[in-house]
Design a protein around this motif. Structure first.
Motif, mmCIF file in Angstrom:
data_model
loop_
_atom_site.group_PDB
_atom_site.id
_atom_site.type_symbol
_atom_site.label_atom_id
_atom_site.label_comp_id
_atom_site.label_asym_id
_atom_site.label_seq_id
_atom_site.Cartn_x
_atom_site.Cartn_y
_atom_site.Cartn_z
ATOM 1 N N HIS A 92 0.842 -1.202 0.000
ATOM 2 C CA HIS A 92 0.000 0.000 0.000
ATOM 3 C C HIS A 92 0.874 1.248 0.000
ATOM 4 O O HIS A 92 2.017 1.205 0.421
ATOM 5 N N HIS A 119 -6.045 -3.530 6.695
ATOM 6 C CA HIS A 119 -5.441 -2.763 5.596
ATOM 7 C C HIS A 119 -6.133 -2.970 4.259
ATOM 8 O O HIS A 119 -5.989 -2.148 3.360
ATOM 9 N N GLU A 161 2.404 -0.711 4.546
ATOM 10 C CA GLU A 161 2.143 0.657 4.097
ATOM 11 C C GLU A 161 3.477 1.359 3.868
ATOM 12 O O GLU A 161 4.326 1.408 4.765
ATOM 13 N N HIS A 195 -2.760 -3.173 -3.327
ATOM 14 C CA HIS A 195 -4.146 -2.932 -2.905
ATOM 15 C C HIS A 195 -5.016 -2.737 -4.152
ATOM 16 O O HIS A 195 -6.173 -3.147 -4.202
ATOM 17 N N ASP A 245 -3.528 2.199 -4.930
ATOM 18 C CA ASP A 245 -2.178 2.036 -4.365
ATOM 19 C C ASP A 245 -1.658 0.608 -4.543
ATOM 20 O O ASP A 245 -2.460 -0.323 -4.580
#
Ligand SMILES: [Zn+2]
Length: 273
Positions: free
Chosen positions: A37, A82, A102, A173, A183
């Motif tokens: 992400h 997430h 992330e 993602h 993303d």
């Protein structure tokens, strides 16, 4: 770096690692996929703070900063939040089947005067901008880049996770929620990254051995007094992962205190085993 009890443990010369426990997590899982992400945030700290806040109802196992620093927000065998509504193969709701990372990155940028800004209005320097077309879109846009240090740390951790959990694939993602999410976007080199991580995580890697005594095993591909993780005996077997200049990134496979560690050896000290 290593994984103990589903948590990363930093070793000498590893990047800064912070262990936290976010309230935004659920039950125990057996992860099958790695999901990448971007935070779409302003900074590492602001993104970590948000993902630790119960109001966010969102989290990820790891946040990696643009300078390579790391925060782990929950163990890899817990469901962190997430993925949201998502599907891949025959699985629905990937929070229960994946590890989420992330990356501190502002994502899609918009033009404001002669500058580019993120969703919060922060100006992104021209040197950090990539112009590219998202695979789900038709026009080229401005995106925040992924710095080399951040990518190196991500690669190191991803290889560890692939091996530890025998993961099936690395996905964006944008792959598991294509109508909602963009993303990590086109600035992220997903094709080559996934090939590296998956291709090198199986057990068929090429094996080399050290050709002299006291070969330096290093945390980075450079001759530097501060990056020596240890010394290897002649004949130590290592598995090739990747190359950088004359340096090979390898796993130690021989019995040694450094067994299963990832590091760098100059290729002139190695021969095919
Ligand atoms: Zn995402």
């Amino acid at each position: 770096m290593k994984i103990t009890n589903h948590k990363l443990v930093a070793e000498a010369s590893d990047p800064v690692l912070q262990q936290l426990s976010t309230p935004n997590q659920g039950g125990t899982i057996t992860p099958q996929y790695l999901i990448i992400h971007y935070t779409a945030g302003n900074s590492f700290d602001s993104s970590v703070n948000w993902l630790m806040n119960p109001l966010a109802k969102a989290s990820a196992h790891l946040v990696i900063g643009r300078d390579g620093k790391i925060a782990q927000l929950g163990p890899f065998n817990k469901s962190l939040w997430h993925a949201g509504q998502s599907r891949w193969a025959d699985l629905v709701g990937l929070n229960n089947y994946s590890i989420g990372i992330e990356l501190d990155n502002s994502g899609r940028l918009t033009k404001s005067g002669d500058k580019y800004i993120n969703v919060s209005g922060k100006v992104i320097p021209a040197s950090d901008i990539v112009f590219a077309k998202h695979k789900h879109e038709d026009t080229e846009q401005a995106w925040h880049n992924y710095p080399q240090k951040q990518m190196e740390v991500l690669q190191q951790i991803s290889l560890l996770l692939m091996r530890n959990y025998n993961l099936k694939d690395v996905l964006g993602h944008e792959d598991i929620a294509p109508f909602r999410k963009a993303d990590p976007g086109p600035a992220f080199p997903m094709t080559s990254f996934a090939a590296q991580i998956i291709g090198r995580s199986d057990d068929s890697g090429e094996i080399f051995k050290t050709t002299t005594e006291d070969v330096n095993f290093r945390s980075s591909p450079a001759m530097d007094a501060t990056n020596v993780l240890g010394k290897l005996k002649k004949g130590t077997k290592v598995e090739y992962i990747s190359a950088n200049g004359g340096w090979f990134n390898v796993y130690i496979v021989s019995a040694s205190t450094l067994r299963e560690k990832l590091g760098w050896i100059h290729s002139t000290m190695l021969a095919r085993a």
